[in-house]
Motif scaffolding. Structure first.
Motif, PDB file in Angstrom:
ATOM      1  N   GLN A 107       0.824  -1.208   0.000  1.00  0.00           N
ATOM      2  CA  GLN A 107       0.000   0.000   0.000  1.00  0.00           C
ATOM      3  C   GLN A 107       0.859   1.259   0.000  1.00  0.00           C
ATOM      4  N   VAL A 108       1.926   1.247   0.793  1.00  0.00           N
ATOM      5  CA  VAL A 108       2.828   2.403   0.817  1.00  0.00           C
ATOM      6  C   VAL A 108       3.531   2.559  -0.529  1.00  0.00           C
ATOM      7  N   GLU A 109       3.949   1.449  -1.123  1.00  0.00           N
ATOM      8  CA  GLU A 109       4.611   1.528  -2.429  1.00  0.00           C
ATOM      9  C   GLU A 109       3.669   2.090  -3.490  1.00  0.00           C
ATOM     10  N   THR A 110       2.382   1.771  -3.398  1.00  0.00           N
ATOM     11  CA  THR A 110       1.397   2.341  -4.326  1.00  0.00           C
ATOM     12  C   THR A 110       1.335   3.853  -4.165  1.00  0.00           C
ATOM     13  N   LEU A 111       1.359   4.329  -2.926  1.00  0.00           N
ATOM     14  CA  LEU A 111       1.341   5.771  -2.684  1.00  0.00           C
ATOM     15  C   LEU A 111       2.624   6.429  -3.192  1.00  0.00           C
ATOM     16  N   ILE A 112       3.748   5.739  -3.051  1.00  0.00           N
ATOM     17  CA  ILE A 112       5.013   6.269  -3.592  1.00  0.00           C
ATOM     18  C   ILE A 112       4.923   6.393  -5.110  1.00  0.00           C
ATOM     19  N   ASN A 113       4.375   5.369  -5.752  1.00  0.00           N
ATOM     20  CA  ASN A 113       4.244   5.378  -7.217  1.00  0.00           C
ATOM     21  C   ASN A 113       3.279   6.466  -7.690  1.00  0.00           C
ATOM     22  N   LYS A 114       2.326   6.825  -6.838  1.00  0.00           N
ATOM     23  CA  LYS A 114       1.398   7.919  -7.167  1.00  0.00           C
ATOM     24  C   LYS A 114       2.060   9.282  -7.027  1.00  0.00           C
ATOM     25  N   LYS A 115       3.261   9.292  -6.443  1.00  0.00           N
ATOM     26  CA  LYS A 115       4.026  10.518  -6.226  1.00  0.00           C
ATOM     27  C   LYS A 115       3.262  11.518  -5.348  1.00  0.00           C
ATOM     28  N   VAL A 116       2.709  11.020  -4.231  1.00  0.00           N
ATOM     29  CA  VAL A 116       2.098  11.936  -3.273  1.00  0.00           C
ATOM     30  C   VAL A 116       3.167  12.881  -2.756  1.00  0.00           C
ATOM     31  N   ASP A 117       2.745  14.009  -2.211  1.00  0.00           N
ATOM     32  CA  ASP A 117       3.712  15.005  -1.757  1.00  0.00           C
ATOM     33  C   ASP A 117       4.356  14.635  -0.423  1.00  0.00           C
ATOM     34  N   VAL A 118       3.562  14.066   0.474  1.00  0.00           N
ATOM     35  CA  VAL A 118       4.035  13.684   1.803  1.00  0.00           C
ATOM     36  C   VAL A 118       3.344  12.375   2.184  1.00  0.00           C
ATOM     37  N   LEU A 119       4.031  11.547   2.941  1.00  0.00           N
ATOM     38  CA  LEU A 119       3.451  10.309   3.453  1.00  0.00           C
ATOM     39  C   LEU A 119       3.328  10.371   4.970  1.00  0.00           C
ATOM     40  N   VAL A 120       2.182   9.946   5.483  1.00  0.00           N
ATOM     41  CA  VAL A 120       2.006   9.721   6.918  1.00  0.00           C
ATOM     42  C   VAL A 120       1.815   8.220   7.097  1.00  0.00           C
ATOM     43  N   ILE A 121       2.697   7.594   7.855  1.00  0.00           N
ATOM     44  CA  ILE A 121       2.656   6.134   8.001  1.00  0.00           C
ATOM     45  C   ILE A 121       2.614   5.757   9.476  1.00  0.00           C
ATOM     46  N   LEU A 122       1.561   5.029   9.861  1.00  0.00           N
ATOM     47  CA  LEU A 122       1.529   4.353  11.152  1.00  0.00           C
ATOM     48  C   LEU A 122       1.727   2.871  10.843  1.00  0.00           C
ATOM     49  N   PRO A 123       2.944   2.376  10.977  1.00  0.00           N
ATOM     50  CA  PRO A 123       3.234   1.008  10.553  1.00  0.00           C
ATOM     51  C   PRO A 123       2.635  -0.048  11.482  1.00  0.00           C
ATOM     52  N   ALA A 124       2.150  -1.132  10.898  1.00  0.00           N
ATOM     53  CA  ALA A 124       1.723  -2.268  11.709  1.00  0.00           C
ATOM     54  C   ALA A 124       2.912  -2.808  12.490  1.00  0.00           C
ATOM     55  N   ASP A 125       4.082  -2.735  11.886  1.00  0.00           N
ATOM     56  CA  ASP A 125       5.337  -3.157  12.524  1.00  0.00           C
ATOM     57  C   ASP A 125       6.413  -2.180  12.076  1.00  0.00           C
ATOM     58  N   GLY A 126       6.891  -1.363  13.003  1.00  0.00           N
ATOM     59  CA  GLY A 126       7.857  -0.331  12.648  1.00  0.00           C
ATOM     60  C   GLY A 126       9.115  -0.872  12.016  1.00  0.00           C
ATOM     61  N   LYS A 127       9.656  -1.947  12.572  1.00  0.00           N
ATOM     62  CA  LYS A 127      10.885  -2.522  12.038  1.00  0.00           C
ATOM     63  C   LYS A 127      10.680  -3.058  10.630  1.00  0.00           C
ATOM     64  N   ALA A 128       9.549  -3.751  10.423  1.00  0.00           N
ATOM     65  CA  ALA A 128       9.293  -4.385   9.127  1.00  0.00           C
ATOM     66  C   ALA A 128       9.055  -3.371   8.017  1.00  0.00           C
ATOM     67  N   LEU A 129       8.547  -2.191   8.368  1.00  0.00           N
ATOM     68  CA  LEU A 129       8.253  -1.189   7.339  1.00  0.00           C
ATOM     69  C   LEU A 129       9.349  -0.141   7.187  1.00  0.00           C
ATOM     70  N   THR A 130      10.455  -0.327   7.878  1.00  0.00           N
ATOM     71  CA  THR A 130      11.539   0.645   7.799  1.00  0.00           C
ATOM     72  C   THR A 130      12.046   0.810   6.371  1.00  0.00           C
ATOM     73  N   GLN A 131      12.203  -0.294   5.654  1.00  0.00           N
ATOM     74  CA  GLN A 131      12.759  -0.215   4.304  1.00  0.00           C
ATOM     75  C   GLN A 131      11.870   0.576   3.358  1.00  0.00           C
ATOM     76  N   VAL A 132      10.546   0.431   3.490  1.00  0.00           N
ATOM     77  CA  VAL A 132       9.670   1.178   2.587  1.00  0.00           C
ATOM     78  C   VAL A 132       9.641   2.657   2.980  1.00  0.00           C
ATOM     79  N   GLY A 133       9.860   2.953   4.262  1.00  0.00           N
ATOM     80  CA  GLY A 133      10.019   4.340   4.679  1.00  0.00           C
ATOM     81  C   GLY A 133      11.267   4.949   4.069  1.00  0.00           C
ATOM     82  N   LEU A 134      12.354   4.181   4.084  1.00  0.00           N
ATOM     83  CA  LEU A 134      13.588   4.634   3.441  1.00  0.00           C
ATOM     84  C   LEU A 134      13.392   4.839   1.946  1.00  0.00           C
ATOM     85  N   LYS A 135      12.624   3.943   1.321  1.00  0.00           N
ATOM     86  CA  LYS A 135      12.376   4.046  -0.114  1.00  0.00           C
ATOM     87  C   LYS A 135      11.649   5.344  -0.439  1.00  0.00           C
ATOM     88  N   ALA A 136      10.667   5.700   0.385  1.00  0.00           N
ATOM     89  CA  ALA A 136       9.934   6.949   0.163  1.00  0.00           C
ATOM     90  C   ALA A 136      10.847   8.156   0.324  1.00  0.00           C
TER      91      ALA A 136
END
Length: 345
Positions: free
Chosen positions: A99-128
């Protein structure tokens, strides 16, 4: 209840509290004359550059998480220059990453993420962040500060500390006072932080001893079952701290079924049902310590400011802060009317 892995957090370390600059956005800045905390824009800014904010959170399978989503939506609606692109939400980390990668591909201006698992979603946060999309990390923190521009969340240690001090002040003149604790799952860091804060507070009151503790699972059913065990094991006690108001519904059922009273109960999070009971003042529940979901509204304020390259109202500087920790206020009959609009179902 969502997990905040704020390593090394001490009570009061919110050198920049959200209430210092986001009007009516936090639990320690109650809105006395406004209909609800998230219905007023954070500042008197005129509409600016249009900003599309992508919002990704876990599945709203708990009252607090549902309130997070509703606060984000309601806050975004107060701004004519904000478009909110919100995902369905999932507790499956792979699904949320998608879902986060879809938002990245949409080129949103800013992302707000409350991760289900902070450690597991770190890489997609870095990608954004590497794609030039700044991230507001909401509550459950990523494993690397490079994965977000700003973290905003609650103070679990402060919850326990404030609960302990509130109970301590109520029992400070009672010799050999006994307290018990109904916690969340011990596997969660947030539970460990809340318990540590509570235990540290009780050290200030040598007349008080914690005589029992049970770990529940943030559900009504587990709260009822674990509270029944506590009541069976403890023939008398003076105070109970329950970490979560949802499981507190079950705890109160067990208390009613056992016909027990003669003690004070302090809840956690700030559910409307708990606040209604506090206002009615006809049972053992006398207070709740907030873990305010209006942090999601503040996250939208921060995302908008970030997208428009602005600072925030009430603070000097051209940039938003790097970290914002909300205060865990204690709500009882003395201030219930101030905080009741913030109660969540």
């Amino acid at each position: 209840m969502p997990e905040t892995s704020r390593r090394g957090m001490l009570f009061g370390t919110a050198a920049i509290g959200a209430g210092a600059f986001l009007t009516a956005c936090t639990s320690n800045e109650p809105a006395k004359k406004e209909p609800a905390a998230n219905e007023q824009p954070a500042s008197a800014d005129k509409p600016g550059k249009p900003v599309t904010i992508g919002f990704a959170g876990p599945q709203a399978d708990h009252g607090w998480l549902n309130a997070i989503n509703e606060n984000a939506k309601s806050r975004a609606e107060t701004y004519s220059d904000v478009t909110l692109d919100i995902t369905e939400g999932s507790n499956d980390t792979a699904a949320q990453i998608g879902q986060v990668e879809t938002l990245i591909n949409k080129k949103v201006d800013v992302l707000v993420i409350l991760p289900a698992d902070g450690k597991a979603l770190t890489q997609v946060g870095l990608k954004a962040m590497r794609a030039g999309i700044p991230v507001i990390n909401l509550d459950r923190i990523f494993a690397s500060p490079q994965a977000y521009r700003c973290w905003i969340g609650g103070d679990n240690y402060g919850m326990g500390l404030n609960a302990g001090n509130y109970i301590g002040e109520k029992l400070k003149d009672k010799p050999d006072a006994k307290v018990i604790e109904l916690s969340g799952p011990d596997s969660l860091e947030l539970t460990q932080q809340r318990t540590k804060g509570f235990d540290d507070a009780l050290k200030n009151y040598p007349n008080i001893k914690k005589v029992a503790r049970q770990a529940a699972d943030f559900t009504v059913e587990s709260g009822q079952a674990k509270m029944a065990q506590l009541l069976q094991a403890q023939s008398s006690f003076d105070a109970l701290w329950n970490h979560d108001d949802d499981q507190g519904v079950g705890a109160l059922r067990a208390i009613d079924q056992a016909g027990r009273d003669g003690f004070l109960m302090v809840g956690g999070a700030g559910a409307k049902a708990a606040m209604d009971a506090i206002k009615a003042d006809n049972g053992v529940l006398k207070a709740t310590v907030l873990y305010p979901p209006i942090m999601a509204a503040s996250a939208i304020d921060l995302a908008r400011a970030l997208g428009q390259s602005k600072g925030v109202s009430g603070l000097s500087g051209l940039e938003i802060p790097a970290q914002v920790t909300l205060f865990s206020a204690v709500v009882d009959k003395t201030n219930i009317d101030d905080y009741l609009p913030q109660g969540f179902s």
